[in-house]
Design a protein around this motif. Structure first.
Motif, PDB file in Angstrom:
ATOM      1  N   LEU A   1     -17.466 -33.744  68.886  1.00  0.00           N
ATOM      2  CA  LEU A   1     -16.856 -33.518  70.191  1.00  0.00           C
ATOM      3  C   LEU A   1     -16.222 -34.768  70.797  1.00  0.00           C
ATOM      4  CD1 LEU A   1     -19.627 -31.365  71.950  1.00  0.00           C
ATOM      5  CD2 LEU A   1     -17.513 -30.557  70.883  1.00  0.00           C
ATOM      6  N   LEU A   2     -16.581 -35.927  70.289  1.00  0.00           N
ATOM      7  CA  LEU A   2     -16.176 -37.178  70.920  1.00  0.00           C
ATOM      8  C   LEU A   2     -15.268 -37.984  69.985  1.00  0.00           C
ATOM      9  CD1 LEU A   2     -16.565 -38.771  73.516  1.00  0.00           C
ATOM     10  CD2 LEU A   2     -18.611 -39.790  72.519  1.00  0.00           C
ATOM     11  N   GLU A   3     -13.959 -37.929  70.278  1.00  0.00           N
ATOM     12  CA  GLU A   3     -12.977 -38.636  69.466  1.00  0.00           C
ATOM     13  C   GLU A   3     -13.289 -40.125  69.439  1.00  0.00           C
ATOM     14  OE1 GLU A   3     -11.966 -36.683  72.079  1.00  0.00           O
ATOM     15  OE2 GLU A   3     -11.212 -34.943  71.002  1.00  0.00           O
ATOM     16  N   GLY A   4     -13.025 -40.723  68.286  1.00  0.00           N
ATOM     17  CA  GLY A   4     -13.234 -42.156  68.133  1.00  0.00           C
ATOM     18  C   GLY A   4     -14.652 -42.542  67.773  1.00  0.00           C
ATOM     19  N   SER A   5     -15.535 -41.565  67.626  1.00  0.00           N
ATOM     20  CA  SER A   5     -16.916 -41.852  67.224  1.00  0.00           C
ATOM     21  C   SER A   5     -16.940 -42.295  65.776  1.00  0.00           C
ATOM     22  CB  SER A   5     -17.788 -40.595  67.338  1.00  0.00           C
ATOM     23  OG  SER A   5     -17.869 -40.169  68.662  1.00  0.00           O
TER      24      SER A   5
ATOM     25  N   GLY B   1     -24.853 -42.415  60.242  1.00  0.00           N
ATOM     26  CA  GLY B   1     -25.678 -41.781  59.221  1.00  0.00           C
ATOM     27  C   GLY B   1     -26.678 -40.837  59.852  1.00  0.00           C
ATOM     28  N   ASN B   2     -27.140 -39.865  59.086  1.00  0.00           N
ATOM     29  CA  ASN B   2     -28.146 -38.896  59.536  1.00  0.00           C
ATOM     30  C   ASN B   2     -27.763 -38.189  60.835  1.00  0.00           C
ATOM     31  OD1 ASN B   2     -29.848 -39.466  57.349  1.00  0.00           O
ATOM     32  ND2 ASN B   2     -30.758 -41.188  58.436  1.00  0.00           N
ATOM     33  N   GLY B   3     -26.482 -37.856  60.990  1.00  0.00           N
ATOM     34  CA  GLY B   3     -26.035 -37.129  62.178  1.00  0.00           C
ATOM     35  C   GLY B   3     -25.954 -37.972  63.437  1.00  0.00           C
ATOM     36  N   ILE B   4     -25.943 -39.289  63.289  1.00  0.00           N
ATOM     37  CA  ILE B   4     -25.864 -40.214  64.423  1.00  0.00           C
ATOM     38  C   ILE B   4     -24.490 -40.865  64.416  1.00  0.00           C
ATOM     39  CG2 ILE B   4     -26.830 -42.292  65.484  1.00  0.00           C
ATOM     40  CD1 ILE B   4     -29.486 -41.560  64.062  1.00  0.00           C
ATOM     41  N   TYR B   5     -23.893 -40.960  65.613  1.00  0.00           N
ATOM     42  CA  TYR B   5     -22.566 -41.535  65.776  1.00  0.00           C
ATOM     43  C   TYR B   5     -22.623 -42.666  66.794  1.00  0.00           C
ATOM     44  CZ  TYR B   5     -21.134 -37.308  63.395  1.00  0.00           C
ATOM     45  OH  TYR B   5     -20.989 -36.314  62.472  1.00  0.00           O
ATOM     46  N   TRP B   6     -21.670 -43.590  66.634  1.00  0.00           N
ATOM     47  CA  TRP B   6     -21.601 -44.762  67.506  1.00  0.00           C
ATOM     48  C   TRP B   6     -20.287 -44.715  68.272  1.00  0.00           C
ATOM     49  CZ3 TRP B   6     -20.599 -50.203  65.050  1.00  0.00           C
ATOM     50  CH2 TRP B   6     -20.556 -51.179  66.040  1.00  0.00           C
ATOM     51  N   GLY B   7     -20.367 -44.830  69.592  1.00  0.00           N
ATOM     52  CA  GLY B   7     -19.193 -44.968  70.443  1.00  0.00           C
ATOM     53  C   GLY B   7     -18.340 -43.719  70.545  1.00  0.00           C
ATOM     54  N   GLY B   8     -17.079 -43.944  70.848  1.00  0.00           N
ATOM     55  CA  GLY B   8     -16.130 -42.868  71.068  1.00  0.00           C
ATOM     56  C   GLY B   8     -15.463 -43.032  72.422  1.00  0.00           C
ATOM     57  N   ASP B   9     -14.532 -42.152  72.703  1.00  0.00           N
ATOM     58  CA  ASP B   9     -13.740 -42.198  73.935  1.00  0.00           C
ATOM     59  C   ASP B   9     -14.650 -42.070  75.161  1.00  0.00           C
ATOM     60  OD1 ASP B   9     -12.259 -41.004  76.229  1.00  0.00           O
ATOM     61  OD2 ASP B   9     -10.554 -41.142  74.865  1.00  0.00           O
ATOM     62  N   PHE B  10     -14.716 -43.117  75.986  1.00  0.00           N
ATOM     63  CA  PHE B  10     -15.633 -43.140  77.128  1.00  0.00           C
ATOM     64  C   PHE B  10     -15.237 -42.130  78.203  1.00  0.00           C
ATOM     65  CE2 PHE B  10     -17.636 -45.103  80.936  1.00  0.00           C
ATOM     66  CZ  PHE B  10     -18.948 -45.067  80.488  1.00  0.00           C
ATOM     67  N   GLU B  11     -13.946 -41.968  78.453  1.00  0.00           N
ATOM     68  CA  GLU B  11     -13.494 -40.983  79.455  1.00  0.00           C
ATOM     69  C   GLU B  11     -13.856 -39.571  79.013  1.00  0.00           C
ATOM     70  OE1 GLU B  11     -12.436 -41.706  82.557  1.00  0.00           O
ATOM     71  OE2 GLU B  11     -12.860 -43.760  81.938  1.00  0.00           O
ATOM     72  N   LYS B  12     -13.689 -39.294  77.730  1.00  0.00           N
ATOM     73  CA  LYS B  12     -14.075 -37.983  77.198  1.00  0.00           C
ATOM     74  C   LYS B  12     -15.594 -37.796  77.301  1.00  0.00           C
ATOM     75  CE  LYS B  12     -13.545 -34.093  74.783  1.00  0.00           C
ATOM     76  NZ  LYS B  12     -12.868 -33.818  73.539  1.00  0.00           N
ATOM     77  N   LEU B  13     -16.345 -38.870  77.079  1.00  0.00           N
ATOM     78  CA  LEU B  13     -17.800 -38.800  77.211  1.00  0.00           C
ATOM     79  C   LEU B  13     -18.187 -38.403  78.631  1.00  0.00           C
ATOM     80  CD1 LEU B  13     -20.699 -39.227  76.218  1.00  0.00           C
ATOM     81  CD2 LEU B  13     -20.421 -41.661  76.748  1.00  0.00           C
ATOM     82  N   LYS B  14     -17.539 -38.984  79.625  1.00  0.00           N
ATOM     83  CA  LYS B  14     -17.839 -38.629  81.024  1.00  0.00           C
ATOM     84  C   LYS B  14     -17.506 -37.161  81.278  1.00  0.00           C
ATOM     85  CE  LYS B  14     -15.595 -42.085  83.032  1.00  0.00           C
ATOM     86  NZ  LYS B  14     -15.146 -43.088  84.016  1.00  0.00           N
ATOM     87  N   PHE B  15     -16.401 -36.671  80.712  1.00  0.00           N
ATOM     88  CA  PHE B  15     -16.053 -35.248  80.838  1.00  0.00           C
ATOM     89  C   PHE B  15     -17.115 -34.373  80.188  1.00  0.00           C
ATOM     90  CE2 PHE B  15     -14.278 -31.542  78.665  1.00  0.00           C
ATOM     91  CZ  PHE B  15     -13.858 -30.794  79.762  1.00  0.00           C
ATOM     92  N   LEU B  16     -17.566 -34.742  78.994  1.00  0.00           N
ATOM     93  CA  LEU B  16     -18.600 -33.963  78.302  1.00  0.00           C
ATOM     94  C   LEU B  16     -19.899 -33.933  79.100  1.00  0.00           C
ATOM     95  CD1 LEU B  16     -18.050 -35.179  74.620  1.00  0.00           C
ATOM     96  CD2 LEU B  16     -17.392 -32.955  75.584  1.00  0.00           C
ATOM     97  N   ALA B  17     -20.224 -35.045  79.739  1.00  0.00           N
ATOM     98  CA  ALA B  17     -21.439 -35.106  80.562  1.00  0.00           C
ATOM     99  C   ALA B  17     -21.294 -34.221  81.794  1.00  0.00           C
ATOM    100  CB  ALA B  17     -21.740 -36.544  80.963  1.00  0.00           C
ATOM    101  N   THR B  18     -20.159 -34.295  82.462  1.00  0.00           N
ATOM    102  CA  THR B  18     -19.907 -33.468  83.653  1.00  0.00           C
ATOM    103  C   THR B  18     -19.921 -31.988  83.290  1.00  0.00           C
ATOM    104  OG1 THR B  18     -18.576 -35.220  84.649  1.00  0.00           O
ATOM    105  CG2 THR B  18     -18.265 -32.993  85.517  1.00  0.00           C
TER     106      THR B  18
END
Length: 185
Positions: free
Chosen positions: A85-89, A93-110
């Motif tokens: 769901l988070l572009e740029g992630s 490994g093991n289904g864990i991702y690092w980082g990604g688009d911060f503005e999109k992250l705020k939208f996903l949280a909201t």
């Protein structure tokens, strides 16, 4: 030369008598290990704050914030399970991702498309220059363990080091049960 002992997505467990207060009994998820150096995040040093209190523009969101390490403590990083769901992630490994688009992250949280249980925020990170981690491995400063997403997303962070040591079995089970201070014996 990059060590074959460690790779992205593994856990570095500080040897039990490490004196560096930044890494005493630390469990570090290694996210990048290459010719130019290494980057990881300490998974078991929680800070007493929520991300929405730390980042003013972040929506109300009750997610844990941890001390990621002593490098660039004025930066925020995040590990999560929603890389699809988070572009740029970047996959760790093991289904864990690092980082990604911060503005999109705020939208996903909201939008409640990401929940606090799916993400961990870190202040700073743990970093090693070229060859430094390999040297520390040679000195026996770290024990390498397999990563389980439960360490980061489902466990009390205070138990991660002990559990990861215990899961290695054999002599590591004894190390996992050692008191932090020898005088407690």
């Amino acid at each position: 030369m990059v060590s074959n002992q460690v790779k992205n997505g593994q856990v570095l467990l500080a040897e039990p008598f490490m004196l560096d207060p930044n890494f005493k009994r630390a469990a570090v998820l290694l996210c990048e290990h290459g010719e130019e150096g290494s980057v990881g995040f300490i998974m078991n040093k929680p800070l007493d704050m929520q991300i929405d209190a730390l980042v003013e523009s972040f929506p109300e969101f009750e997610s844990r914030v941890l001390y990621g390490g002593p490098v660039q403590r004025d930066t925020i990083h995040y590990l999560h399970t929603v890389g699809d769901l988070l572009e740029g992630s970047r996959p760790v490994g093991n289904g864990i991702y690092w980082g990604g688009d911060f503005e999109k992250l705020k939208f996903l949280a909201t939008s409640q498309l990401i929940e606090p249980k799916d993400i961990r925020f870190f202040v700073g990170y743990s970093g090693w220059s070229e060859g430094q981690l390999d040297d520390e491995m040679t000195l026996g400063s770290w024990v390498v363990a397999d990563m389980h997403a439960n360490y980061l997303f489902n466990m009390d962070s205070g138990q991660v080091w002990e559990q990861a040591m215990y899961n290695k079995g054999d002599a590591y089970t004894v190390i996992a049960n050692m008191p932090e201070f020898v005088s407690w014996n």
